[in-house]
Design a protein around this motif. Structure first.
Motif, mmCIF file in Angstrom:
data_model
loop_
_atom_site.group_PDB
_atom_site.id
_atom_site.type_symbol
_atom_site.label_atom_id
_atom_site.label_comp_id
_atom_site.label_asym_id
_atom_site.label_seq_id
_atom_site.Cartn_x
_atom_site.Cartn_y
_atom_site.Cartn_z
ATOM 1 N N MET A 1 0.816 -1.196 0.000
ATOM 2 C CA MET A 1 0.000 0.000 0.000
ATOM 3 C C MET A 1 0.860 1.261 0.000
ATOM 4 O O MET A 1 0.564 2.236 -0.683
ATOM 5 N N ASP A 2 1.948 1.223 0.802
ATOM 6 C CA ASP A 2 2.836 2.389 0.853
ATOM 7 C C ASP A 2 3.429 2.684 -0.514
ATOM 8 O O ASP A 2 3.528 3.847 -0.925
ATOM 9 N N ARG A 3 3.823 1.620 -1.230
ATOM 10 C CA ARG A 3 4.424 1.819 -2.557
ATOM 11 C C ARG A 3 3.411 2.408 -3.525
ATOM 12 O O ARG A 3 3.732 3.331 -4.291
ATOM 13 N N LEU A 4 2.179 1.892 -3.516
ATOM 14 C CA LEU A 4 1.143 2.423 -4.409
ATOM 15 C C LEU A 4 0.840 3.882 -4.103
ATOM 16 O O LEU A 4 0.603 4.687 -5.005
ATOM 17 N N GLU A 5 0.873 4.234 -2.821
ATOM 18 C CA GLU A 5 0.647 5.631 -2.454
ATOM 19 C C GLU A 5 1.791 6.511 -2.938
ATOM 20 O O GLU A 5 1.568 7.602 -3.478
ATOM 21 N N GLU A 6 3.005 6.031 -2.778
ATOM 22 C CA GLU A 6 4.170 6.798 -3.240
ATOM 23 C C GLU A 6 4.138 7.019 -4.745
ATOM 24 O O GLU A 6 4.551 8.066 -5.247
ATOM 25 N N GLU A 7 3.610 6.028 -5.476
ATOM 26 C CA GLU A 7 3.561 6.127 -6.932
ATOM 27 C C GLU A 7 2.328 6.881 -7.423
ATOM 28 O O GLU A 7 2.156 7.063 -8.634
ATOM 29 N N GLY A 8 1.452 7.287 -6.518
ATOM 30 C CA GLY A 8 0.326 8.131 -6.886
ATOM 31 C C GLY A 8 -0.945 7.411 -7.266
ATOM 32 O O GLY A 8 -1.878 8.032 -7.787
ATOM 33 N N PHE A 9 -1.032 6.108 -6.990
ATOM 34 C CA PHE A 9 -2.216 5.346 -7.382
ATOM 35 C C PHE A 9 -3.312 5.366 -6.320
ATOM 36 O O PHE A 9 -4.446 4.981 -6.594
ATOM 37 N N CYS A 10 -2.995 5.765 -5.124
ATOM 38 C CA CYS A 10 -3.999 5.837 -4.073
ATOM 39 C C CYS A 10 -3.525 6.812 -3.000
ATOM 40 O O CYS A 10 -2.367 7.263 -3.011
ATOM 41 N N VAL A 70 -21.319 15.880 -10.889
ATOM 42 C CA VAL A 70 -21.330 14.857 -11.945
ATOM 43 C C VAL A 70 -20.852 15.449 -13.267
ATOM 44 O O VAL A 70 -20.079 14.825 -14.005
ATOM 45 N N GLN A 71 -21.278 16.647 -13.586
ATOM 46 C CA GLN A 71 -20.866 17.287 -14.830
ATOM 47 C C GLN A 71 -19.364 17.568 -14.852
ATOM 48 O O GLN A 71 -18.724 17.497 -15.900
ATOM 49 N N ALA A 72 -18.795 17.880 -13.689
ATOM 50 C CA ALA A 72 -17.373 18.240 -13.625
ATOM 51 C C ALA A 72 -16.457 17.030 -13.513
ATOM 52 O O ALA A 72 -15.252 17.142 -13.760
ATOM 53 N N TYR A 73 -17.020 15.876 -13.168
ATOM 54 C CA TYR A 73 -16.176 14.728 -12.862
ATOM 55 C C TYR A 73 -15.511 14.168 -14.121
ATOM 56 O O TYR A 73 -16.136 14.047 -15.174
ATOM 57 N N THR A 74 -14.252 13.812 -14.009
ATOM 58 C CA THR A 74 -13.514 13.157 -15.097
ATOM 59 C C THR A 74 -12.847 11.900 -14.562
ATOM 60 O O THR A 74 -12.548 11.796 -13.366
ATOM 61 N N ALA A 75 -12.595 10.955 -15.453
ATOM 62 C CA ALA A 75 -11.964 9.689 -15.073
ATOM 63 C C ALA A 75 -10.477 9.905 -14.800
ATOM 64 O O ALA A 75 -9.893 10.920 -15.210
ATOM 65 N N PRO A 76 -9.847 8.954 -14.132
ATOM 66 C CA PRO A 76 -8.406 9.060 -13.892
ATOM 67 C C PRO A 76 -7.604 9.073 -15.192
ATOM 68 O O PRO A 76 -8.110 8.733 -16.269
ATOM 69 N N ASP A 77 -6.344 9.444 -15.085
ATOM 70 C CA ASP A 77 -5.425 9.438 -16.218
ATOM 71 C C ASP A 77 -5.076 7.998 -16.556
ATOM 72 O O ASP A 77 -4.368 7.329 -15.799
ATOM 73 N N ILE A 78 -5.582 7.517 -17.669
ATOM 74 C CA ILE A 78 -5.364 6.116 -18.026
ATOM 75 C C ILE A 78 -3.915 5.839 -18.410
ATOM 76 O O ILE A 78 -3.456 4.698 -18.383
ATOM 77 N N ASP A 79 -3.177 6.877 -18.761
ATOM 78 C CA ASP A 79 -1.783 6.709 -19.169
ATOM 79 C C ASP A 79 -0.799 7.027 -18.046
ATOM 80 O O ASP A 79 0.368 7.314 -18.296
ATOM 81 N N MET A 80 -1.261 6.967 -16.816
ATOM 82 C CA MET A 80 -0.383 7.211 -15.681
ATOM 83 C C MET A 80 0.769 6.209 -15.703
ATOM 84 O O MET A 80 0.561 5.004 -15.840
ATOM 85 N N PRO A 81 2.012 6.679 -15.613
ATOM 86 C CA PRO A 81 3.169 5.775 -15.698
ATOM 87 C C PRO A 81 3.081 4.633 -14.694
ATOM 88 O O PRO A 81 2.780 4.840 -13.522
ATOM 89 N N GLY A 82 3.317 3.438 -15.189
ATOM 90 C CA GLY A 82 3.343 2.259 -14.336
ATOM 91 C C GLY A 82 2.012 1.577 -14.132
ATOM 92 O O GLY A 82 1.956 0.492 -13.535
ATOM 93 N N ALA A 83 0.920 2.164 -14.643
ATOM 94 C CA ALA A 83 -0.399 1.598 -14.368
ATOM 95 C C ALA A 83 -0.559 0.191 -14.932
ATOM 96 O O ALA A 83 -1.255 -0.648 -14.341
ATOM 97 N N TYR A 84 0.054 -0.099 -16.062
ATOM 98 C CA TYR A 84 -0.144 -1.394 -16.717
ATOM 99 C C TYR A 84 1.075 -2.306 -16.616
ATOM 100 O O TYR A 84 1.075 -3.393 -17.182
ATOM 101 N N THR A 85 2.073 -1.899 -15.857
ATOM 102 C CA THR A 85 3.274 -2.726 -15.715
ATOM 103 C C THR A 85 2.967 -4.108 -15.153
ATOM 104 O O THR A 85 3.468 -5.114 -15.684
ATOM 105 N N PRO A 86 2.139 -4.246 -14.094
ATOM 106 C CA PRO A 86 1.873 -5.601 -13.575
ATOM 107 C C PRO A 86 1.204 -6.516 -14.593
ATOM 108 O O PRO A 86 1.518 -7.710 -14.658
#
Length: 311
Positions: A1-10, A70-86
């Motif tokens: 969890m600490d690593r994911l937080e450091e990398e900006g995923f949570c 709801v109108q202002a909400y946007t999805a996360p950045d799908i191209d965030m570095p490292g998101a698809y590495t696993p």
């Protein structure tokens, strides 16, 4: 969890044992299952999100009313570095050990929407503010479509989507509402995998019997985790030519409370129903939680190993 937080995923609220994911949802830690309890687009919750909301949202998001949020909400950045590495690493390793990688698609269109709005608020949106509900689901589905494209490009061998669409008794909404408000986005997501000539699996808890024909038409190949609140014999008879099944061994009454001999008997019965003429992955009807005795897990696994040679 600490690593994911450091990398900006949570972000982690350690005081309240909450993990805020990249969508802004707060999920409680240290209990069985998956339990979102903070909905960033429910008016009563937004004030709780100070310091934990995703930075991409407007500065005044916490003070907006529901419609503006709801109108202002946007999805996360799908191209965030490292998101698809696993996923990429798992697919590459699987080729050497002959294993199937299922890149999970949980928190689908419905689940993510009610996780963001709260279950009560989103169900009210479906009934009274359908345009608001559709706007949010379209944002989620757009993300899911792009996510599917990236998984296909990485070489996954099966598509996966997850949406709990029902209680143990019946679906959360009518077949007509499902066709009008949910199925179009599910079809868009499935189509990415089908266009790549890949099979599609879908997770849904509950009794979704009424939705299965439409899901098959949309391209569904594998249903998981089949739960015994549905008629297993009916499922196999009516849909076995089009679907494979995964699960079916009860985790609510059988595995937690029955003696091992009963677990063996029921495991064998389920396998012979759903596994007749193939098209079955044996397993529990949901995750195995902490209330299941080890002896019952052993009984189930041993019976699956024994029975597979008799099918």
């Amino acid at each position: 969890m600490d690593r994911l937080e450091e990398e900006g995923f949570c972000k982690v609220d350690r005081k309240n044992h909450l993990v805020f994911d990249s969508w802004g949802m707060g999920i409680v830690q240290f209990i069985d299952g998956y339990n979102p309890i903070f909905a960033p687009m429910r008016d009563g919750d937004r004030s709780m999100g100070q310091g934990f909301m995703p930075p991409r949202l407007p500065a005044d998001f916490l003070t907006m009313d529901d419609e503006d949020a709801v109108q202002a909400y946007t999805a996360p950045d799908i191209d965030m570095p490292g998101a698809y590495t696993p996923i990429r690493d798992a697919v590459q390793k699987s080729a050497a050990v002959d294993r199937l990688v299922v890149a999970a698609g949980y928190s689908g269109v419905f689940e993510r929407a009610y996780g963001l709005r709260s279950f009560e608020a989103f169900m009210m949106d479906l009934a009274a503010e359908p345009e608001r509900a559709m706007r949010l689901m379209n944002v989620i589905a757009d993300f899911k479509v792009e996510d599917a494209k990236r998984k296909v490009a990485m070489g996954v061998q099966i598509g996966h989507h997850g949406d709990d669409l029902a209680t143990q008794i019946a679906s959360f909404f009518s077949p007509d509402m499902f066709k009008d408000m949910f199925l179009p986005n599910i079809k868009r997501i499935f189509a990415v995998f089908k266009d790549a000539d890949l099979p599609v699996a879908m997770h849904s808890c509950g009794n979704i019997t009424a939705f299965i024909p439409d899901l098959i038409d949309a391209g569904l190949d594998l249903l998981e985790p089949v739960q015994p609140c549905m008629d297993l014999e009916y499922l196999k008879r009516e849909f076995g030519r089009d679907l494979s099944f995964w699960g079916g061994i009860d985790t609510q009454e059988l595995l937690p409370f029955a003696p091992p001999d009963k677990v063996r008997e029921e495991t064998r019965r389920v396998m012979r129903i759903l596994g007749k003429n193939g098209g079955y992955i044996a397993g529990p009807s949901q995750e195995v939680m902490n209330d299941v005795p080890v002896a019952n897990i052993i009984a189930m696994v041993e019976t699956i190993r024994e029975e597979q040679y008799n099918m």
